[in-house]
Design an enzyme around this catalytic site. Structure first.
Site, PDB file in Angstrom:
ATOM      1  N   ASP A  13       0.593  -1.066  -0.133  1.00  0.00           N
ATOM      2  CA  ASP A  13      -0.101   0.213   0.148  1.00  0.00           C
ATOM      3  C   ASP A  13       0.729   0.928  -0.068  1.00  0.00           C
ATOM      4  OD1 ASP A  13      -2.320  -1.108   0.007  1.00  0.00           O
ATOM      5  OD2 ASP A  13      -2.399  -1.184   2.560  1.00  0.00           O
ATOM      6  N   LYS A  16       1.687   2.180  -5.374  1.00  0.00           N
ATOM      7  CA  LYS A  16       2.160   1.568  -6.198  1.00  0.00           C
ATOM      8  C   LYS A  16       1.687   1.691  -7.182  1.00  0.00           C
ATOM      9  CE  LYS A  16       1.986  -2.638  -4.348  1.00  0.00           C
ATOM     10  NZ  LYS A  16       1.907  -1.999  -2.893  1.00  0.00           N
ATOM     11  N   GLY A  40      -4.730  -4.147  -3.320  1.00  0.00           N
ATOM     12  CA  GLY A  40      -5.429  -3.614  -4.615  1.00  0.00           C
ATOM     13  C   GLY A  40      -4.944  -1.810  -4.606  1.00  0.00           C
ATOM     14  N   HIS A  41      -4.388  -1.405  -5.489  1.00  0.00           N
ATOM     15  CA  HIS A  41      -4.500  -0.301  -6.476  1.00  0.00           C
ATOM     16  C   HIS A  41      -5.127   0.443  -6.382  1.00  0.00           C
ATOM     17  CE1 HIS A  41      -0.518  -3.370  -7.447  1.00  0.00           C
ATOM     18  NE2 HIS A  41      -0.541  -3.115  -5.897  1.00  0.00           N
ATOM     19  N   GLN A 223       1.476  -6.280  -3.198  1.00  0.00           N
ATOM     20  CA  GLN A 223       2.077  -6.492  -2.025  1.00  0.00           C
ATOM     21  C   GLN A 223       3.975  -5.861  -1.795  1.00  0.00           C
ATOM     22  OE1 GLN A 223       1.402  -9.645  -3.547  1.00  0.00           O
ATOM     23  NE2 GLN A 223      -0.426  -8.791  -2.593  1.00  0.00           N
TER      24      GLN A 223
END
Ligand code: GDP
Ligand code: IMO
Ligand code: MG
Length: 423
Positions: A13, A16, A40-41, A223
Site C-alpha cells: 500500500d 504503487k 488493491g491498487h 504487496q
C-alpha cells in the site's frame, strides 16, 4: 535495458498503483508479475477513484498493453468484476489486456481453505486477505495447480473437479467455516467464460518478442518487500516473491533485461494484517496518521497500522531489490506535524545495529529514533520540487543521504497530478 521494475519497499500500500499510472505513458507494456487479488491498487484522476486488484495499473492509459503475467494468481470472479467496472468506466481494454497461460487460477475451494486455515490459527493468524492466495501458491509449488492455459483444454472440467476433490478432503482437517460452495462455484464457472474471452498469450514469448522489438516494459509489483515469502517477516508474509527477482520468474525475462528498479516508500510506514511492525505507533500520532492518510485497506477495508518510517527496514529492502531510485509517497500526510521521527538503527541488547535482525517476530530489539523538523504547511498546488517548504526538502534529502539512493519522485496527494518529479 527493456524492463524497469516498480515495487513497494514496506508492507504494501505504498502507492504503487498511483505511481504506475503516472509513469505508464513512458512505457509500451505494464506487466503484473506476482500476487493476486490480495492487492488493491488505487488510482485517482478526473475526480474518480479506481481500485485495481488483478489488472495492471496502466489500463487507463490509451494504447498501452497490460499483461497479467504467469507469476500472478487469478481469481476469475474478481477479474470479471474488475472488467465490469472498467466497462462501466468506458475503458476499452479488449485488445490491450493479455493474460499469460501459465498464470494459476484461484478456485473457490482455495478461498474456502484460506478461510478455514486462518480460522484454525486463532491468535496466530496471518491476517490474510482471504482471497485464496496461500492455498493457490501451495498448489502451484505442490504441482497440483490449475492454470489459465488449462481453460483451453478439453478436460478442464475434469481437472477442476480433481483439484476441488482434493481440497474437500483437505478441508476435513479444519473446523468448519461458513462457505457457500455451490453459489461460489456457479459464479466462478461464469467468470471463467470471461477469462476465455480475453487474449491468452504465452507470456514469456510475448515479453521477449516485445523486448526484441525495442518495446519498453514496466513490471508492476504487488504487496511489499517485507511481505516477500523469502525476505519478509515470515511467517507473516504473502506467498509470492514480491522482490525484483520475482520479475524474472514471474514474467520469464532474464536478469540482464532489468533496468531501473523504482522503490516506493511512504514518508511514514503502515502495515495491514498481523505480524511484526517495529516502528508502529499506538498513540495519538498513530491515530493521526491513519486519519490523515485515510489508512484503510483498499481490498478489505481494514484499518492499517501506522508508524514512523524505518530506515534499517528500508536499507534492507533497497539492498534485496537493487533499488536505483526512490519515490516517496504521502508526504502531505505529515504536513501538520511539528516534528517527524524516523528509526535509524535498532538497539539489540547493548549493541546498536543498522541491520535487521534475523527474526523481527522476536521482540528483543527496539528502534532508535531521531527527529527532523516538520514543515507545517500545505503542499497543495506545489508542482516544482524547489518550491516545497525547506523542511520538507530537508526531510527528502535526509532520506536520500541515509538510504544512499536518489529520490526521483515525491507524491503530495492521491491525484494523478499530485506528483513532483525531482532531478
Ligand atoms: P498500492 O497498493 O501500493 O497501490 O497502494 P493503495 O492504493 O493500497 O494505498 C495507497 C493509498 O494512498 C490510496 O488510497 C491512494 O489513493 C493514496 N495515495 C497515494 N499517493 C498518495 C499521496 O501522495 N498522498 C495521499 N494523501 N494519498 C496518496
Ligand atoms: P498491495 O499490492 C498490504 C497482507 C495481508 C496479510 C498478508 C498475507 O495493495 O500493496 P494474503 O492475502 O497474501 O494471504 O495476506 O499480507 N497483504 C497486503 N497488505 N497490501 C497488499 O497488497 C497486501 N497483500 C497482502 O494483509 O497480512
Ligand atoms: Mg494496496
Amino acid at each position: 535495458m527493456a524492463v524497469d521494475v516498480l515495487l513497494g519497499l514496506q508492507w504494501g500500500d505504498e502507492g504503487k498503483g498511483k505511481i504506475v499510472d503516472y509513469l505508464a505513458p513512458n512505457y509500451d507494456i505494464i506487466a503484473r508479475f506476482q500476487g493476486g487479488p490480495n492487492a488493491g491498487h488505487t488510482l485517482v484522476f478526473e475526480g474518480q477513484k479506481h481500485v485495481l486488484h488483478t489488472v495492471p495499473s496502466g489500463i487507463f492509459r490509451d494504447k498501452l498493453i497490460n499483461l497479467i503475467g504467469n507469476g500472478v494468481v487469478i481469481d476469475p470472479i474478481t477479474l470479471a468484476r474488475e472488467l465490469r467496472e472498467l466497462d462501466e468506466a468506458g475503458v476499452h481494454y479488449a485488445n490491450r489486456l493479455l493474460v499469460a497461460r501459465k498464470a494459476h487460477l484461484i478456485l473457490p475451494t482455495h478461498r474456502h481453505l484460506d478461510k478455514a486455515s486462518e480460522n484454525a490459527k486463532g491468535k496466530a493468524k496471518i491476517g490474510s486477505t482471504l482471497k485464496g492466495i496461500g492455498p493457490t501458491y501451495m498448489d502451484k509449488t505442490g504441482r497440483n495447480g490449475l492454470r489459465v492455459g488449462d481453460l483451453e483444454s478439453d478436460n478442464f472440467v475434469a481437472k477442476y473437479e480433481a483439484l476441488k476433490q482434493k481440497h474437500q478432503e483437505l478441508l476435513k482437517i479444519y473446523p468448519a467455516v461458513d462457505f457457500d460452495l455451490d453459489q461460489e462455484e456457479a459464479q466462478w464457472m461464469e467468470a471463467v467464460e470471461t477469462i476465455r474471452s480475453l487474449q491468452l498469450v504465452d507470456g514469456e514469448y510475448y515479453i521477449n518478442d516485445a523486448i526484441a522489438e525495442g518495446k519498453k516494459i514496466l513490471a508492476e509489483g504487488a504487496q511489499g518487500s517485507m511481505l516477500d515469502i523469502d525476505y519478509g517477516t515470515y511467517p507473516f508474509v504473502t506467498s509470492s516473491n514480491t522482490v525484483t527477482a520475482g520479475v524474472c520468474t514471474g514474467l520469464g525475462v532474464s536478469p540482464q533485461q532489468i533496468g531501473e528498479v523504482i522503490g516506493i516508500t511512504k514518508a511514514y510506514c503502515t502495515r495491514v494484517g498481523s505480524g511484526p511492525f517495529p516502528t508502529e505507533l499506538f498513540d495519538e500520532t498513530g491515530e493521526f496518521l491513519r486519519k490523515e492518510g485515510a489508512e484503510f485497506g483498499a481490498t478489505t477495508g481494514r484499518p492499517r497500522r501506522c508508524g514512523w518510517i524505518d530506515l534499517p527496514q528500508l536499507r534492507y529492502t533497497i539492498m534485496v531489490n537493487g533499488v536505483t531510485q526512490l519515490a516517496i509517497t504521502k508526504i502531505d500526510v505529515l504536513n501538520q506535524l511539528a516534528e517527524v521521527q524516523y528509526a535509524n538503527a535498532y538497539q539489540i541488547g547493548d549493541k546498536s545495529t543498522s541491520q535487521l535482525p534475523y527474526d523481527l517476530c522476536d521482540e528483543n530489539y527496539t528502534p532508535i529514533y531521531s527527529s527532523a523538523s516538520g514543515w507545517q504547511a500545505d503542499l497543495d498546488g506545489t508542482t516544482e520540487y524547489q518550491n516545497l517548504p525547506q523542511n520538507a526538502q530537508d526531510y527528502v534529502a535526509l532520506l536520500e543521504r541515509e538510504l544512499k539512493v536518489p529520490v526521483t519522485m515525491v507524491s503530495t496527494g492521491p491525484g494523478r497530478k499530485q506528483l513532483i518529479p525531482k532531478a
